[in-house]
Scaffold this active site. Structure first.
Site, PDB file in Angstrom:
ATOM      1  N   HIS A  70       0.776  -1.317  -0.167  1.00 28.20           N
ATOM      2  CA  HIS A  70       0.154   0.001  -0.158  1.00 28.20           C
ATOM      3  C   HIS A  70       0.957   1.353  -0.079  1.00 28.20           C
ATOM      4  O   HIS A  70       1.344   1.615   1.000  1.00 28.20           O
ATOM      5  CB  HIS A  70      -0.887   0.074   1.434  1.00 28.20           C
ATOM      6  N   HIS A 323      -4.803   2.839  -3.882  1.00 24.87           N
ATOM      7  CA  HIS A 323      -4.839   2.286  -2.637  1.00 24.87           C
ATOM      8  C   HIS A 323      -3.759   1.030  -2.417  1.00 24.87           C
ATOM      9  O   HIS A 323      -3.003   1.110  -1.412  1.00 24.87           O
ATOM     10  CB  HIS A 323      -6.176   1.824  -2.180  1.00 24.87           C
ATOM     11  N   GLU A 471     -19.512  -2.005  24.393  1.00 21.85           N
ATOM     12  CA  GLU A 471     -18.716  -3.102  24.405  1.00 21.85           C
ATOM     13  C   GLU A 471     -17.237  -3.133  23.518  1.00 21.85           C
ATOM     14  O   GLU A 471     -16.425  -3.512  24.003  1.00 21.85           O
ATOM     15  CB  GLU A 471     -19.554  -4.411  24.439  1.00 21.85           C
ATOM     16  N   HIS A 521     -23.496 -14.058  33.572  1.00 23.20           N
ATOM     17  CA  HIS A 521     -24.591 -14.548  32.949  1.00 23.20           C
ATOM     18  C   HIS A 521     -24.172 -15.445  31.720  1.00 23.20           C
ATOM     19  O   HIS A 521     -24.308 -15.298  30.442  1.00 23.20           O
ATOM     20  CB  HIS A 521     -25.407 -13.296  32.486  1.00 23.20           C
ATOM     21  N   HIS A 533     -30.055 -13.224  25.365  1.00 23.12           N
ATOM     22  CA  HIS A 533     -29.187 -13.264  26.409  1.00 23.12           C
ATOM     23  C   HIS A 533     -28.738 -14.331  26.924  1.00 23.12           C
ATOM     24  O   HIS A 533     -27.772 -14.298  28.019  1.00 23.12           O
ATOM     25  CB  HIS A 533     -30.029 -12.370  27.379  1.00 23.12           C
ATOM     26  N   ARG A 605     -24.702 -16.192  36.934  1.00 19.78           N
ATOM     27  CA  ARG A 605     -25.702 -15.165  37.437  1.00 19.78           C
ATOM     28  C   ARG A 605     -26.333 -15.982  38.548  1.00 19.78           C
ATOM     29  O   ARG A 605     -26.662 -15.312  39.662  1.00 19.78           O
ATOM     30  CB  ARG A 605     -26.599 -15.073  36.705  1.00 19.78           C
TER      31      ARG A 605
END
Length: 750
Positions: A70, A323, A471, A521, A533, A605
């Site tokens: 590149h 590029h 996150e 959990h 979940h 949990r």
């Protein structure tokens, strides 16, 4: 505050600078002296122009010769990188790890030649021959920058946007260092620079991190955006139409502009302006080293640099074709002549001796900046001994005695969720273990809440970070904190949402950074929240990441023992000896050495019983696996489990023992740790001759074939859950006492 320790570090004493007395021409020299000075300046300008021309030409020639790579961005931003390394960046080529340096992160990692060229020209020990070897196996110039490969490379980059987010972590840690230890001197208030392209700013992780940086007033961060308006598929307008400048202003950033990436004067003046701090003194710590606050908040800075990718190529410049790949022999020759070189100039021809000598003047500048910083550090130590002592203690790494004492105070409760015990450990060891982190808006649920105050725009020395619901950025920011090196970072969310963070986890593992990911959990036992979940594949997926340790403790005792290993205070051959963030190796047998790795701590949990493993748990958990319980020699059957399913294996084993089966229960909290143990130990825990095996884990069964063997059975879950209570779902999906007992009987009958 010491008068001889300025609150804002000098940004460039400039190789042309000298003392006022030496710089002032003698009055009697008159016009002749002024003329000589002008001639000298013109000569220096000419050498600088030739150095910039070489920096532009080298990538074009290297990529053309190799046929891949590149060159376009490395050519277009060569004047920018030159300006940084020669005039603005606080660095010392003779000491790439100098504590007083600025950090430069190339988030647009595909433009690695942009960085390598400046490292070569300014004296970091890279030669032109190593530039020619870029992207070659074993070279110090890999296709994308890699930590520990090349002196002067601050982090591994390549996945776009990661560098932007990790730079936020670097800047946060540097600002906290100054707030807690600098005593208002600015000694540790370095600047984190990051070079990013349009692709970096399109990736969501950069937006998440930039939003947090603006919220926290992180003025120690300067993001240089290569606004070339080109992506691989075409102009940015095909998919990227927003006003980036307005977006960053909305984040709370200051925005500066450079209209022409080849204008050295504009680049230098704008980059120096970016170093001007709007805020106060970063909220220095109190006399006792407390978080401090009250400093006026500043803003991070976006420098938008308008460039033409591949310039000065007339054929490829400003197009997607610039590029990647060579420009063609004829076009490279045309670029060479436009820059003042012969059409067939070799790499060595591009860098004449006088130009090389001029560029290597960066070493003198670096030595001067380093010496000045050393003087300021000495003054800080004299005038602020308490602050110096505090920082020395942190820099020394984990206080092993204090950690061991803190671990001994943690209650091992029957019926505690492993997340609860982990939270108690974290609170107990936080300061002694030099930990710093937070959660993605779940601190009370994942049990990483600690006493103290959060980091804020006016409280840079805060005890923990509110990362918000980010996150991915959180995980990348942890890498930046780890790269800074003073604290060991941790971040937390629900295990199902670790998927959001996967690219950042992978990069941390590639760099072997000691980040801690606390995931709670951990299975369908989450229950009523339903399949969105309820993790099924996450634990198995995380185990596929090379260099990532995945730990799933079975009860409170295992949790304490796991933390003991993570912090270097665990017993057994697997205990890591952590002398400081990012360092350390365990006292393990030959062949099992490993640096401290990023670790995913997977916690329940639901409440779990105390399995009463005693010494076996304390000594075996740090080794990744051990015999928790056995009947007689345990030679008929092995029940192998992790986490909350160890209790199921134990209950089943006791039933079978009553029937006369010599059964053993093996807890494997960390497969990676267990695999590092000597074969003799592994064979002791799981004898090769013991082929009757059942593995139990409330997740996908795919990873367990190795441990179950050809004659064994794996009990697990290979489909998503449902909304219902945890016990109901475990029965429904076949991970309960009845299922394990049936599998054991089937194996024994074979």
């Amino acid at each position: 505050m010491a008068d001889d320790v300025p609150s804002t570090p000098p940004t460039d004493t400039s190789r042309e600078a000298a003392t006022d007395d030496a710089a002032a021409p003698a009055a009697s020299s008159g016009d002749a002296a002024a003329e000589a000075e002008a001639d000298e300046a013109n000569a220096a300008d000419a050498l600088e122009a030739r150095a910039v021309a070489a920096a532009i030409m080298i990538p074009a020639q290297v990529v053309q010769a190799k046929g891949h790579g590149h060159a376009g961005t490395a050519m277009a931003l060569a004047p920018l990188a030159h300006t940084l390394f020669q005039h603005v960046l606080r660095h010392d080529p003779a000491d790439p790890e100098w504590a007083g340096r600025d950090r430069l992160v190339l988030s647009a990692g595909h433009a690695s030649l942009l960085l390598y060229v400046q490292l070569a020209l300014t004296g970091y020990g890279l030669g032109l021959d190593e530039l020619a070897l870029s992207r070659t196996l074993g070279s110090r110039t890999p296709g994308h920058p890699e930590l520990h490969h090349t002196p002067g490379v601050e982090m591994s980059t390549g996945p776009l946007g990661q560098g932007v987010a990790s730079a936020v972590g670097l800047a946060l840690a540097a600002r906290r260092d100054e707030a807690l230890h600098g005593a208002g001197t600015g000694l540790f208030r370095s600047t984190t620079w990051v070079i990013a392209g349009d692709g970096c700013l399109q990736e969501g992780v950069s937006g998440e991190a930039s939003s947090l940086a603006g919220t926290l007033g992180l003025e120690e961060l300067v993001l240089i955006w290569d606004d070339n308006r080109i992506t691989i598929d075409g102009g940015t307008d095909i998919a990227f139409g927003e006003d980036v400048r307005a977006r960053y202003r909305a984040y709370g950033w200051r925005v500066l502009e450079v209209d022409d990436a080849s204008d050295l004067d504009a680049l230098r003046s704008t980059l120096e302006q970016a170093l001007e701090r709007e805020g106060g003194d970063a909220g220095g710590a109190g006399a006792d080293g407390s978080a401090g606050g009250g400093g006026r908040a500043g803003r991070p800075t976006l420098v938008a640099v308008r460039s033409v990718i591949g310039a000065p190529s007339a054929l490829r410049g400003g197009t997607s074709a610039a590029h990647a790949g060579g420009f063609g022999d004829d076009e490279v020759a045309a670029v060479a002549t436009s820059l003042g070189f012969a059409a067939g100039a070799s790499l060595s021809d591009l860098l004449a001796d006088d130009v090389r000598d001029w560029a290597l003047g960066a070493r003198d500048r670096g030595a001067r900046l380093h010496a000045e910083w050393d003087e300021r550090e000495a003054a800080w130590r004299r005038e602020h001994p308490a602050a110096a002592d505090r920082r020395d203690v942190v820099a020394a790494g984990v206080d092993q005695e204090a950690v061991a004492a803190a671990l001994a105070t943690v209650a091992v409760d029957d019926g505690a969720a492993t997340r609860t015990t982990s939270g108690a450990v974290l609170s107990a060891v936080h300061d002694a273990a030099r930990l710093w982190g937070g959660s993605a808006d779940l601190s009370s649920s994942t049990n990483v809440a600690i006493p103290g105050e959060a980091v804020g725009a006016d409280r840079p020395g805060g005890d923990f970070v509110h990362f918000g619901i980010r996150e991915h950025a959180m995980t990348a920011i942890l890498s930046g904190v780890a790269l800074h090196g003073l604290w060991r970072p941790y971040g937390s969310t629900y295990l199902a949402f670790s998927d959001y963070a996967r690219p950042s986890i992978r990069l941390a593992a590639l760099m072997q950074l000691p980040a801690l990911y606390v995931y709670t959990h951990d299975s369908v036992a989450v229950g009523e929240d339903g399949p969105t979940h309820q993790p099924v594949e996450q634990v198995a997926s995380l185990r596929t990441v090379p260099g990532l340790d995945v730990v799933r403790p079975a009860d409170a005792r295992e949790v304490v023992a796991v933390w003991g290993r993570l912090l270097g205070s665990g017993s057994g051959s697997g205990a890591d000896s952590v002398s400081g963030p990012g360092s350390g190796s365990g006292d393990r047998p030959a062949g099992s050495e490993r640096t401290v790795a990023p670790t995913a701590l997977v916690l329940s949990r639901q409440a779990l019983p105390d399995l009463e493993g005693g010494d076996a748990t304390e000594q075996g958990t740090p080794r990744g696996g051990y015999v928790l319980w056995q009947q007689a020699g345990g030679g008929d059957l092995a029940l192998i489990a992790t986490g909350s399913e160890v209790q199921v294996a134990l209950r089943t084993a006791r039933l079978l023992a009553d029937e006369g089966v010599d059964v053993r229960v093996v807890s494997l909290p960390c497969l990676e740790w267990f695999e590092q143990e000597p074969r003799a130990y592994r064979d002791e825990v799981l004898p090769p001759s013991l082929r009757a095996r059942v593995t139990v884990e409330a997740g996908t069964r795919q990873p367990w074939g190795r441990w179950a063997g050809l004659d064994g059975i794996s009990v697990g879950i290979d489909e998503f859950g449902e909304s219902g209570s945890g016990p109901e779902l475990l029965r429904l999906r076949g991970v309960d006492d009845a299922a394990v007992l049936a599998a054991a009987r089937e194996v024994l009958a074979r």
